[in-house]
Write a protein that holds these residues in place. Structure first.
Motif, mmCIF file in Angstrom:
data_model
loop_
_atom_site.group_PDB
_atom_site.id
_atom_site.type_symbol
_atom_site.label_atom_id
_atom_site.label_comp_id
_atom_site.label_asym_id
_atom_site.label_seq_id
_atom_site.Cartn_x
_atom_site.Cartn_y
_atom_site.Cartn_z
ATOM 1 N N MET A 123 49.345 67.697 24.820
ATOM 2 C CA MET A 123 48.974 66.652 25.757
ATOM 3 C C MET A 123 49.902 65.458 25.551
ATOM 4 O O MET A 123 50.193 65.072 24.429
ATOM 5 C CB MET A 123 47.518 66.245 25.510
ATOM 6 N N ARG A 124 50.341 64.897 26.662
ATOM 7 C CA ARG A 124 51.143 63.683 26.635
ATOM 8 C C ARG A 124 50.459 62.647 27.516
ATOM 9 O O ARG A 124 49.816 62.994 28.505
ATOM 10 C CB ARG A 124 52.546 63.941 27.171
ATOM 11 N N VAL A 125 50.612 61.391 27.157
ATOM 12 C CA VAL A 125 50.055 60.303 27.950
ATOM 13 C C VAL A 125 51.120 59.228 28.140
ATOM 14 O O VAL A 125 52.019 59.070 27.320
ATOM 15 C CB VAL A 125 48.803 59.677 27.300
ATOM 16 N N GLU A 152 43.108 64.577 20.893
ATOM 17 C CA GLU A 152 43.104 64.782 22.345
ATOM 18 C C GLU A 152 41.819 64.300 23.006
ATOM 19 O O GLU A 152 41.870 63.721 24.090
ATOM 20 C CB GLU A 152 43.380 66.245 22.689
ATOM 21 N N HIS A 177 41.861 61.469 25.817
ATOM 22 C CA HIS A 177 41.306 61.751 27.137
ATOM 23 C C HIS A 177 40.251 60.700 27.507
ATOM 24 O O HIS A 177 40.186 60.253 28.645
ATOM 25 C CB HIS A 177 40.711 63.160 27.183
ATOM 26 N N VAL A 214 42.006 57.647 28.690
ATOM 27 C CA VAL A 214 42.484 57.840 30.064
ATOM 28 C C VAL A 214 41.339 57.601 31.051
ATOM 29 O O VAL A 214 41.484 56.866 32.032
ATOM 30 C CB VAL A 214 43.072 59.259 30.257
ATOM 31 N N LYS A 217 48.129 57.892 32.438
ATOM 32 C CA LYS A 217 48.209 59.212 33.064
ATOM 33 C C LYS A 217 48.474 60.261 32.006
ATOM 34 O O LYS A 217 49.221 60.037 31.058
ATOM 35 C CB LYS A 217 49.346 59.254 34.092
ATOM 36 N N GLU A 218 47.839 61.405 32.187
ATOM 37 C CA GLU A 218 48.153 62.567 31.350
ATOM 38 C C GLU A 218 49.356 63.249 31.976
ATOM 39 O O GLU A 218 49.426 63.411 33.186
ATOM 40 C CB GLU A 218 46.981 63.534 31.317
ATOM 41 N N GLU A 219 50.275 63.631 31.132
ATOM 42 C CA GLU A 219 51.494 64.306 31.643
ATOM 43 C C GLU A 219 51.529 65.737 31.177
ATOM 44 O O GLU A 219 50.933 66.116 30.220
ATOM 45 C CB GLU A 219 52.741 63.581 31.156
#
Length: 62
Positions: free
Chosen positions: A1-3, A44, A48, A51, A60-62
């Motif tokens: 997961m990236r943000v 994560e 999340h 977010v 934003k999650e990328e």
């Protein structure tokens, strides 16, 4: 997961930093930024939550 934090939308409320300080911190403009390129698996859920709780949807999650 990236943000990623959209700097134009961030209002510096700090909710993401309070929720997940291992992933988010203040930058030199006093706005939030992601401090890791990849969110560790054990963080994560917290990322999340950050977010989801951003009042301006700047993260934003990328």
């Amino acid at each position: 997961m990236r943000v990623a934090v959209d700097q134009d939308l961030c209002i510096s409320c700090g909710a993401c930093i309070d929720t997940c300080p291992e992933v988010f911190d203040w930058n030199s403009d006093d706005k939030a930024q992601a401090t890791v390129s990849e969110v560790p698996a054990e963080l994560e859920d917290q990322a999340h939550e950050a977010v989801e709780n951003c009042p301006t949807n700047a993260i934003k999650e990328e």
